[in-house]
Design a protein around this motif. Structure first.
Motif, short mmCIF file in Angstrom:
data_model
loop_
_atom_site.label_atom_id
_atom_site.label_comp_id
_atom_site.label_asym_id
_atom_site.label_seq_id
_atom_site.Cartn_x
_atom_site.Cartn_y
_atom_site.Cartn_z
N GLY A 143 -79.70 -40.63 27.92
CA GLY A 143 -80.25 -41.50 27.90
C GLY A 143 -81.75 -41.06 27.08
N PHE A 144 -82.56 -40.18 27.79
CA PHE A 144 -84.01 -39.50 26.70
C PHE A 144 -83.38 -39.71 25.17
CE2 PHE A 144 -86.07 -36.01 24.88
CZ PHE A 144 -87.17 -36.84 24.99
N ASP A 145 -82.23 -39.24 24.51
CA ASP A 145 -82.32 -39.18 23.54
C ASP A 145 -82.09 -40.99 22.34
OD1 ASP A 145 -82.04 -38.06 20.66
OD2 ASP A 145 -79.34 -37.30 20.61
N GLN A 146 -81.56 -41.23 23.74
CA GLN A 146 -81.25 -42.60 22.70
C GLN A 146 -82.30 -44.06 22.95
OE1 GLN A 146 -77.64 -44.11 24.91
NE2 GLN A 146 -76.22 -42.88 23.87
N GLY A 147 -83.51 -43.55 23.78
CA GLY A 147 -84.22 -44.00 23.94
C GLY A 147 -84.60 -44.94 25.57
#
Length: 256
Positions: A143-147
């Protein structure tokens, strides 16, 4: 009951990160489990949730079916009136409708708490206290990586937020979150500062640092109350306890 607690002050906004003590669950989940509704005793879960809400002076708590994505739920008056009830935070095991599928929430409503459930991922609470806009996000690696954090900020700003403050809660730290080298390199290429090394010298990710940098670059002031879940016996950790791990929550609410 809490690893960190800030009660509502003049702004009317309160926030907390729970721990694994002071509840009624049994076994490896610790007594204060606020997730694992698929395996824990529903009577214990009800008592756990009620104990936290009573301590904080809250009646309504909204939770999500978190799927490691970047979707954001707007918790508005219509949602609270037509789609939510007192036990809905427990989801389908309690005989209520399925939880909304998302990994973050935003609200401008007073009297409702946004609760993010975690066991090693990063819980991030956000607020524009002056304008009464609150957010909460589940920032696991995917989720962090996807923004998910930027998506949460976008929704907060769309409903009036301008000066946002954030609180990063307990999660597995960079010295413990071992990942393959190619994964660490890939995340680092998109989010500089996220790559780290474990205390035993292998590749890792420091998601707390990554979240802080991303938020600060977006103009958000950041507070950190984030002991490592893996090494703290007072916190739930999936990496430590496996399928027997319970869940703690990051929770934010506004009383006025």
């Amino acid at each position: 009951m809490f690893s960190y607690l800030e009660r509502p002050g003049a702004s009317g906004t309160g926030l907390a990160f729970t721990d694994r003590h002071g509840g009624h669950s049994a076994g490896t989940m610790g007594s204060l489990n606020l997730g694992r509704t698929d395996v824990d005793d529903l009577a214990a879960l009800r008592r756990n949730g009620r104990a936290v809400l009573d301590e904080l002076g809250i009646e309504t708590m909204v939770t999500l079916n978190q799927v490691h994505g970047a979707d954001v739920l707007l918790v508005d008056e219509d949602f609270l009136t037509h789609r939510w009830g007192p036990e809905h935070w427990l989801g389908e095991p309690a005989g209520v409708p399925p939880l909304p599928v998302a990994d973050a929430m935003v609200t401008t409503q007073a009297g409702v708490a946004l609760a993010i459930r975690v066991a090693d991922c990063v819980p991030v609470l956000l607020a524009d206290r002056r304008r009464g806009v609150l957010g909460a996000a589940h920032a696991g690696r995917v989720g962090f990586d996807q923004g998910v954090l930027i998506a949460t900020l976008d929704v907060m700003r769309s409903v009036g937020a301008s000066e946002v403050e954030a609180w990063i809660g307990p999660h597995v730290c960079g010295q413990c979150y071992e990942v393959p080298q190619d994964m660490a390199d890939e995340v680092e290429s998109r989010h500089p500062g996220s790559r780290a090394r474990t205390s035993w010298g292998t590749p890792s990710l420091d998601l707390g640092e990554g979240c802080q940098r991303q938020l600060e670059q977006a103009g958000v002031s950041v507070n950190r109350h984030d002991p490592c879940t893996l090494t703290s016996p007072d916190l739930h950790s999936h990496r430590r306890d496996g399928r027997g791990a319970g869940r703690q929550v990051g929770i934010i609410w506004r009383v006025s």
